[in-house]
Write an enzyme that holds these catalytic residues in place. Structure first.
Site, short mmCIF file in Angstrom:
data_model
loop_
_atom_site.label_atom_id
_atom_site.label_comp_id
_atom_site.label_asym_id
_atom_site.label_seq_id
_atom_site.Cartn_x
_atom_site.Cartn_y
_atom_site.Cartn_z
N GLY A 42 0.81 -1.25 0.02
CA GLY A 42 0.02 0.22 0.16
C GLY A 42 0.77 1.26 0.01
N GLY A 47 0.74 3.73 4.02
CA GLY A 47 1.98 2.99 3.54
C GLY A 47 2.92 3.78 2.95
CB SER A 286 -15.15 18.41 3.06
OG SER A 286 -14.46 18.57 4.21
NE ARG A 339 -16.70 12.73 9.41
CZ ARG A 339 -15.46 12.55 8.71
NH1 ARG A 339 -15.24 11.34 8.61
NH2 ARG A 339 -14.96 13.41 8.28
CD GLU A 445 -10.51 3.65 5.79
OE1 GLU A 445 -10.02 4.42 5.25
OE2 GLU A 445 -11.75 3.20 5.49
NE ARG A 455 -12.37 8.36 9.85
CZ ARG A 455 -12.31 9.41 9.13
NH1 ARG A 455 -11.74 10.66 9.47
NH2 ARG A 455 -12.56 9.39 7.84
C1 LIG Z 1 -13.55 11.36 0.05
C2 LIG Z 1 -13.02 11.22 1.12
C3 LIG Z 1 -12.46 12.16 1.84
C4 LIG Z 1 -12.01 12.01 2.94
N1 LIG Z 1 -11.37 13.21 3.78
C5 LIG Z 1 -10.80 13.17 4.76
C6 LIG Z 1 -10.20 13.97 5.70
O1 LIG Z 1 -10.28 15.17 5.10
N2 LIG Z 1 -9.54 13.95 6.88
C7 LIG Z 1 -9.06 12.52 7.48
O2 LIG Z 1 -8.60 12.41 8.19
N3 LIG Z 1 -9.80 11.68 6.49
C8 LIG Z 1 -10.37 11.78 5.49
N4 LIG Z 1 -10.86 10.56 4.75
C9 LIG Z 1 -10.60 9.21 5.17
C10 LIG Z 1 -9.04 9.07 4.62
O3 LIG Z 1 -8.61 9.53 3.27
C11 LIG Z 1 -8.78 7.46 4.54
O4 LIG Z 1 -9.05 6.88 5.55
C12 LIG Z 1 -7.06 7.37 4.54
O5 LIG Z 1 -6.54 8.08 3.44
C13 LIG Z 1 -6.70 5.83 4.23
O6 LIG Z 1 -5.45 5.84 4.13
P1 LIG Z 1 -4.56 4.43 4.07
O7 LIG Z 1 -3.26 4.73 3.79
O8 LIG Z 1 -4.87 3.63 5.38
O9 LIG Z 1 -5.40 3.75 2.82
P2 LIG Z 1 -5.38 4.15 1.06
O10 LIG Z 1 -5.25 5.59 0.95
O11 LIG Z 1 -6.97 3.46 1.05
O12 LIG Z 1 -4.52 3.45 0.60
C14 LIG Z 1 -4.45 1.90 0.33
C15 LIG Z 1 -3.14 1.54 -0.42
O13 LIG Z 1 -3.09 0.28 -0.60
C16 LIG Z 1 -3.03 -0.43 -1.88
N5 LIG Z 1 -3.65 -1.71 -1.91
C17 LIG Z 1 -4.84 -1.93 -1.67
N6 LIG Z 1 -5.00 -3.11 -1.94
C18 LIG Z 1 -3.77 -3.80 -2.19
C19 LIG Z 1 -3.39 -5.00 -2.54
N7 LIG Z 1 -4.25 -6.23 -2.57
N8 LIG Z 1 -2.17 -5.09 -2.88
C20 LIG Z 1 -1.27 -3.98 -3.24
N9 LIG Z 1 -1.78 -2.78 -2.75
C21 LIG Z 1 -3.05 -2.65 -2.30
C22 LIG Z 1 -3.69 0.72 -2.57
O14 LIG Z 1 -3.06 0.59 -3.99
C23 LIG Z 1 -3.13 1.99 -2.03
O15 LIG Z 1 -2.10 2.30 -2.28
C24 LIG Z 1 -11.63 10.75 3.55
C25 LIG Z 1 -11.88 9.64 2.76
C26 LIG Z 1 -12.72 9.91 1.66
C27 LIG Z 1 -13.24 8.65 0.99
#
Ligand SMILES: Cc1cc2nc3c(=O)[nH]c(=O)nc-3n(C[C@H](O)[C@H](O)[C@H](O)COP(=O)(O)OP(=O)(O)OC[C@H]3O[C@@H](n4cnc5c(N)ncnc54)[C@H](O)[C@@H]3O)c2cc1C
Length: 659
Positions: A42, A47, A286, A339, A445, A455
């Site tokens: 990720g 990640g 947002s 929320r 996440e 959250r």
């Molecule tokens: C529209 C929107 C707005 C948001 N705004 C906010 C905000 O303003 N403030 C806030 O705090 N949070 C916000 N959130 C929540 C926040 O964006 C996410 O919770 C956070 O970005 C998740 O980050 P992450 O690195 O855990 O996962 P992600 O950003 O989902 O990244 C997952 C990664 O894993 C990779 N991946 C997935 N499965 C595999 C696999 N099987 N093999 C290889 N790679 C894989 C993907 O390619 C990606 O690189 C928002 C969410 C949304 C949907």
């Protein structure tokens, strides 16, 4: 209570068995002895920050993502901001207060110690990102600006217009690129992890699919970190990016990693309402908009009916006939309640017939008061890209004057409705972010760690970056410390061969079904079941019905799915079919957990357990624990194992956002 889980798993010594590998010459290369390799799956904020930090600390990192660039991870969609307890506004904020708000916001179902650590490192995250050049919004005098998010009475959210995730990800990506350039991180884009490989009870590698060639590739390492995001897309329609999936997490679960609190799913109150039945994605507006936007529905049912019939417009309804129901019900927090509370309140109004669009499933988010007070320029500086996004989708610009009543200008309001957004549940981790499989870590996440049952806004980015920059790079070393003498294992081990064979066989199985239904048509049906029976309001009866329907639909998936093409080369439909297979496992897990939790808390609302005012009614005597689930096989009910919660610093009480 069959088993009890402890939040601390000691890393423990290397088992005696490991010595056998040396004896059997199964080591990769004796020269590599002291090199420690870590796989990070990720490149979202969690990640990318972890891979960059581990690379900088000297580890050899293998970093994979499914997109063509780390910059396209779902994190880029994050709009509103990131919390930190800097107290730049001098409004009484502190580490303790951020900690307290987060625990309370999570309806007292988070692990207290984790949340305290999160609040403690929150300020470092802002410093780190500023040092990377992240262009946070600033005050006229140069200080970083802040705004407020739900569940807090202070202003602690740092932001970059409505594109905070994008800017933070570019910062993390630049650090990651430095490490790629330095040779410490090897990046594999368009690679998808299909399985985790366990050797002698420890995570020692993964099987990944090269999404362009279809080839399966084996990677081995001293530890594996998954940072693969949440499972919101189980519901088909959500605010998540289309590519978000839970395959990596579910495979880890199938291999023995416990899954915690799956029923804690966040439904965000301010999304553009569903329009027709052809959509495959929903758009978030947002939460930051609730700083200046006021949420309302008409006071009179006849006005609501006229709005639904299209014979009246929102701006024709005068002030005295508007019900700002959040301000009415929760005077202390008003539009900035958390929320879960705001979503339920919107549903309650719509269920009573006061909804405002043609489906009756929407409420207004209105900027008239703030534009009249501050001017459109100021509002556009704060939310310009969100107003434009709203206009692109709905053809309504919320900054357009529509009416004037008694000298007061009324602007066109947005219409919003709750939608699936974020998943608080995830792979269970201990305080060190290690799962129940030694050597397997989960961050961002995809773990369950810090948000309890709900959250607070702007806390996901905080947690993802805390995990990636400041927690995992240190805690993983407690595990790796006694791994240093043991080189990484060979990918020729039978465990790798078996895992690869199983992944290959699964792809063959899906391709051979050759039925009549597309992946999307089945996924959409699963989404309907999830929303109706496992959505905003749940009942024991509905959950049982939902489980029954999911089982039936899964049988349809197994017997009537049509996946075109072959395993070789790019086959997006095949990849989606694999994701859907895992959404079925996930959907059932959410329902099992929701059924087992006979209380309402945060995002988990069981209609049988509510107060007279319709608020969530917790049962701390019986459900004050993290619900962890152990996989027992396809179609078999998983086993519930409890991690009791212990609160020392905060008094557990009923949430109150009224006064
Ligand atoms: C529209 C929107 C707005 C948001 N705004 C906010 C905000 O303003 N403030 C806030 O705090 N949070 C916000 N959130 C929540 C926040 O964006 C996410 O919770 C956070 O970005 C998740 O980050 P992450 O690195 O855990 O996962 P992600 O950003 O989902 O990244 C997952 C990664 O894993 C990779 N991946 C997935 N499965 C595999 C696999 N099987 N093999 C290889 N790679 C894989 C993907 O390619 C990606 O690189 C928002 C969410 C949304 C949907």
């Amino acid at each position: 209570m069959a088993k009890v889980l402890d939040s601390k798993i000691p890393a423990g010594p290397v088992p005696e068995k490991w010595k056998e590998y040396k004896a059997h010459q199964r080591l990769v290369n004796p020269k590599n002895k002291l090199k420690l390799d870590v796989i990070v799956v990720g490149t979202g904020l969690a990640g990318a920050s972890a891979a960059a930090s581990l690379g900088e600390m000297g580890f050899n990192v293998i970093n994979l993502c499914i997109q063509d660039s780390p910059r396209r991870a779902h994190s880029i969609a994050a709009q509103g901001g990131i919390n930190a307890a800097k107290c730049y506004q001098n409004d009484g904020d502190s580490v303790y207060r951020l900690f307290y708000d987060t625990v309370k916001g999570g309806d007292y179902r988070a692990r207290e110690a984790n949340v305290y650590r999160l609040a403690e490192v929150s300020n470092n995250i802002i410093d780190q990102c500023v040092a990377q050049g992240v262009p946070f919004a600033r005050e006229y005098g140069g200080m970083l600006a802040n705004r407020s998010f739900g569940g807090a009475q202070v202003s602690r959210t740092f932001y970059a217009k409505g594109q905070t995730g994008q800017q933070l990800l570019l910062g993390a990506y630049s650090s990651l690129s430095c490490q790629v350039n330095a040779g410490k991180v090897k990046l594999y884009t368009r690679y998808e992890m299909e399985d985790v490989v366990i050797v002698d009870g420890r995570a020692r590698g993964i099987i990944a699919k090269d999404l362009c060639t279809g080839k399966l590739v084996r990677f081995s390492a001293n530890a594996v970190v998954i940072a693969t995001g949440g499972y919101g897309n189980t519901y088909f329609l959500s605010t998540n990016a289309m590519g978000c999936n839970c395959t990596a997490a579910v495979q880890c679960y199938r291999k023995g990693a416990m899954f915690a609190n799956p029923s804690y799913v966040q439904i965000h109150p301010t999304c553009i309402p569903v329009h027709g039945d052809k959509q495959s994605k929903l758009t978030l507006m947002s939460e930051s908009l609730r700083n200046d936007g006021r949420i309302w529905v008409p006071k009179k049912l006849e006005d609501a009916k006229a709005l639904q019939a299209g014979t009246k417009q929102g701006w024709e309804i005068p002030e005295e006939d508007r019900d700002y129901y959040l301000e009415r019900r929760y005077p202390a927090f008003g539009n900035l309640v958390p929320r879960d509370v705001a979503s339920r309140a919107a549903k309650e109004r719509c269920d009573k017939g006061f909804g405002v669009n043609n489906t009756g499933l929407a409420v207004f988010l209105d900027f008239s008061e703030s534009i009249n007070r501050l001017g459109l320029d100021v509002i556009m500086q704060r939310y310009g890209n969100l107003f434009e996004m709203y206009e692109e989708i709905t053809d309504v610009f919320p900054g357009d004057v529509a009416n004037e009543i008694n000298g007061v200008k009324y602007y066109k309001p947005m219409m919003i409705y709750p939608a699936i957004h974020y998943t608080m549940g995830g792979i269970w981790v201990d305080y060190e972010l290690q799962t129940t499989i030694p050597g397997l870590f989960a961050i961002g996440e995809c773990n369950f760690s810090d948000h309890g049952a709900n959250r607070l806004g702007a806390s996901a980015l905080m947690q993802g970056l805390a995990d990636g920059y400041f927690v995992l790079p240190y805690t993983i070393q407690n595990y790796l410390a006694d791994q240093a003498v043991w080189p990484k294992v060979s990918t020729d081990l039978p465990e790798f061969a078996e895992a690869e064979k199983a992944v290959d066989a699964e792809m063959d199985r899906l391709l051979k079904i050759q039925g009549k239904r597309s992946v999307d048509s089945i996924h959409k049906e699963l989404g309907h079941i999830m929303w109706e029976y496992v959505g905003m309001g749940r009942t024991a009866e509905g959950l049982k019905e939902g489980l029954k329907k999911m089982h039936e639909l899964e049988k349809e998936f197994d017997s009537n799915l049509f996946v075109p093409g072959t395993k070789e080369g790019l086959n997006v439909e095949l990849d989606k079919a694999i994701h859907l297979r895992d959404f079925f496992t996930m959907g059932q897990l959410v329902a099992f957990d929701a059924l087992s939790r006979n209380e309402s808390c945060g995002g988990h609302f069981r209609e049988e357990y509510q107060t007279e005012e319709g608020e969530a009614k917790r049962d701390d005597e019986n459900y004050f624990y993290v619900g962890c689930w152990e996989y027992k096989g396809k179609g078999v009910e998983p086993e519930l194992i409890k991690e009791p919660l212990e609160y020392e610093a905060i008094k557990v009480q009923t949430r109150n956002y009224k006064n």
